[in-house]
Design an enzyme around this catalytic site. Sequence first.
Site, PDB file in Angstrom:
ATOM      1  N   CYS A 108      32.806  44.947 -24.551  1.00 29.78           N
ATOM      2  CA  CYS A 108      33.774  45.593 -25.442  1.00 29.78           C
ATOM      3  C   CYS A 108      34.139  44.645 -26.574  1.00 29.78           C
ATOM      4  O   CYS A 108      34.235  43.428 -26.380  1.00 29.78           O
ATOM      5  CB  CYS A 108      34.994  46.082 -24.677  1.00 29.78           C
ATOM      6  SG  CYS A 108      36.257  44.856 -24.399  1.00 29.78           S
ATOM      7  N   GLU A 109      34.311  45.236 -27.741  1.00 28.68           N
ATOM      8  CA  GLU A 109      34.565  44.420 -28.922  1.00 28.68           C
ATOM      9  C   GLU A 109      36.002  43.901 -28.961  1.00 28.68           C
ATOM     10  O   GLU A 109      36.322  43.033 -29.767  1.00 28.68           O
ATOM     11  CB  GLU A 109      34.254  45.207 -30.200  1.00 28.68           C
ATOM     12  CG  GLU A 109      35.157  46.384 -30.454  1.00 28.68           C
ATOM     13  CD  GLU A 109      34.709  47.209 -31.659  1.00 28.68           C
ATOM     14  OE1 GLU A 109      33.511  47.162 -32.003  1.00 28.68           O
ATOM     15  OE2 GLU A 109      35.568  47.888 -32.247  1.00 28.68           O
ATOM     16  N   HIS A 110      36.860  44.423 -28.081  1.00 29.20           N
ATOM     17  CA  HIS A 110      38.258  43.971 -28.101  1.00 29.20           C
ATOM     18  C   HIS A 110      38.451  42.687 -27.302  1.00 29.20           C
ATOM     19  O   HIS A 110      39.221  41.819 -27.700  1.00 29.20           O
ATOM     20  CB  HIS A 110      39.174  45.054 -27.518  1.00 29.20           C
ATOM     21  CG  HIS A 110      39.022  46.373 -28.202  1.00 29.20           C
ATOM     22  ND1 HIS A 110      38.522  47.492 -27.565  1.00 29.20           N
ATOM     23  CD2 HIS A 110      39.275  46.738 -29.472  1.00 29.20           C
ATOM     24  CE1 HIS A 110      38.485  48.483 -28.420  1.00 29.20           C
ATOM     25  NE2 HIS A 110      38.933  48.065 -29.582  1.00 29.20           N
ATOM     26  N   HIS A 111      37.782  42.601 -26.143  1.00 26.52           N
ATOM     27  CA  HIS A 111      38.021  41.458 -25.261  1.00 26.52           C
ATOM     28  C   HIS A 111      36.748  40.656 -24.975  1.00 26.52           C
ATOM     29  O   HIS A 111      36.808  39.637 -24.283  1.00 26.52           O
ATOM     30  CB  HIS A 111      38.595  41.937 -23.923  1.00 26.52           C
ATOM     31  CG  HIS A 111      39.853  42.747 -24.059  1.00 26.52           C
ATOM     32  ND1 HIS A 111      39.865  44.124 -24.036  1.00 26.52           N
ATOM     33  CD2 HIS A 111      41.131  42.364 -24.251  1.00 26.52           C
ATOM     34  CE1 HIS A 111      41.107  44.550 -24.192  1.00 26.52           C
ATOM     35  NE2 HIS A 111      41.893  43.516 -24.332  1.00 26.52           N
ATOM     36  N   GLN A 149      32.745  52.188 -26.531  1.00 25.89           N
ATOM     37  CA  GLN A 149      31.872  53.207 -25.925  1.00 25.89           C
ATOM     38  C   GLN A 149      31.634  54.357 -26.904  1.00 25.89           C
ATOM     39  O   GLN A 149      30.539  54.912 -26.986  1.00 25.89           O
ATOM     40  CB  GLN A 149      32.513  53.706 -24.632  1.00 25.89           C
ATOM     41  CG  GLN A 149      31.598  54.632 -23.859  1.00 25.89           C
ATOM     42  CD  GLN A 149      32.179  55.027 -22.526  1.00 25.89           C
ATOM     43  OE1 GLN A 149      32.873  54.242 -21.889  1.00 25.89           O
ATOM     44  NE2 GLN A 149      31.896  56.232 -22.091  1.00 25.89           N
ATOM     45  N   HIS A 177      34.940  49.953 -17.662  1.00 31.21           N
ATOM     46  CA  HIS A 177      35.278  48.830 -18.533  1.00 31.21           C
ATOM     47  C   HIS A 177      36.003  47.756 -17.729  1.00 31.21           C
ATOM     48  O   HIS A 177      37.106  47.984 -17.234  1.00 31.21           O
ATOM     49  CB  HIS A 177      36.172  49.305 -19.690  1.00 31.21           C
ATOM     50  CG  HIS A 177      35.462  50.212 -20.644  1.00 31.21           C
ATOM     51  ND1 HIS A 177      35.203  49.865 -21.953  1.00 31.21           N
ATOM     52  CD2 HIS A 177      34.930  51.442 -20.464  1.00 31.21           C
ATOM     53  CE1 HIS A 177      34.539  50.853 -22.538  1.00 31.21           C
ATOM     54  NE2 HIS A 177      34.367  51.827 -21.665  1.00 31.21           N
ATOM     55  N   CYS A 179      37.442  45.221 -18.757  1.00 24.07           N
ATOM     56  CA  CYS A 179      38.698  44.768 -19.376  1.00 24.07           C
ATOM     57  C   CYS A 179      39.872  45.596 -18.864  1.00 24.07           C
ATOM     58  O   CYS A 179      41.018  45.181 -18.974  1.00 24.07           O
ATOM     59  CB  CYS A 179      38.622  44.801 -20.902  1.00 24.07           C
ATOM     60  SG  CYS A 179      38.510  46.441 -21.615  1.00 24.07           S
TER      61      CYS A 179
END
Length: 219
Positions: A108-111, A149, A177, A179
Site C-alpha cells: 500500500c502506498e500509505h504505509h 487497491q 491489507h 496495514c
Amino acid sequence: MDAVLKSLSVRAPEAADKRSDAPRPERVTERPTRQEAEAAVRTLLRWAGDDPEREGLLETPQRVVKAYEQIFGGYRQDADAILDRVFEEVEGYSDIVLVRDIAFHSHCEHHMVPFMGRAHIAYYPRRGVVGLSKLARVVDAFARRLQTQETMTAQIADTIDSVLHPRGVAVMVEAEHLCMAMRGVQKSGVSTITTQFTGVFKQDPNEQVRFLTLVRDRR
Ligand SMILES: Nc1nc2c(ncn2[C@@H]2O[C@H](COP(=O)(O)OP(=O)(O)OP(=O)(O)O)[C@@H](O)[C@H]2O)c(=O)[nH]1
Ligand SMILES: [Zn+2]
C-alpha cells in the site's frame, strides 16, 4: 449467489466511473544510487531501535535493496508491451475469457506494508486472444508498485482495454491489507473487493452478473 451479488452491489452503467478515460499515472522519479538506498535502510534500522552494525544486520541493507528491486520491479515494466502478442487463429472464438484466482502481492502506498489477494480478469475478445499468462503478468506489473487497491484494479482494466480493444473487460480484486491487520485498527481477516468494468460489462448489468457468477462458481 443473491447474497454475493448484493454484497458486491452490481453497478448500473450510469453509476460506473470514468477511470478508463483518465491518464495513466506512470511516475518514475530519478533513482538514488544503490549506496544511498542502503544508507536509507541503515537509517530506518536505527529508527526502529536496532544497531545496523551488529552482525545479523550487517548485510541487511543490501538484502533489502535487492528485495526492493523485485517487489517494486513493476516500475521497470511496460504493462502495455506485455499484451503485444495476439493469437488470431482461434476459429472465431469471441465469447468470454475468464482467468480467475491470480494471486498477487502488493504494497500500500500509505504505509508501504503488504496487501495480498487474488485478481480475476475477464474480457470478450474482438480480434484474437492473448496468452493467458500475460494477464497474470499485467497484474504483477501493477502489483509490484506502491498502490491502492482501487488504482491497481483500474490500471489492469485500462491496460487490457486500451491495448486489446476488446468488447469489454471485467476486473475484480480481492485482498487483505496488512496495514489494517498488523497496525492501526488491527482487524485481521478483512477482505476488500474492488471491481472495474468497461465495454459490455459496463453497459449491461447481466454481463456483470455473468462475470461474478463465473468467478464465484467453484463446481
Ligand atoms: N481506499 C484505500 N485505502 C487504503 C488502501 N490501503 C490502505 N488504505 C487506507 O489508507 C488510509 C490512510 O489513512 P490515514 O488516516 O492517512 O493514515 P493512518 O493514520 O495510518 O490510518 P489508520 O490505518 O486508520 O491508522 C487507512 O484508512 C488505510 O486503511 C487501499 O488500497 N485503498
Ligand atoms: Zn496501508
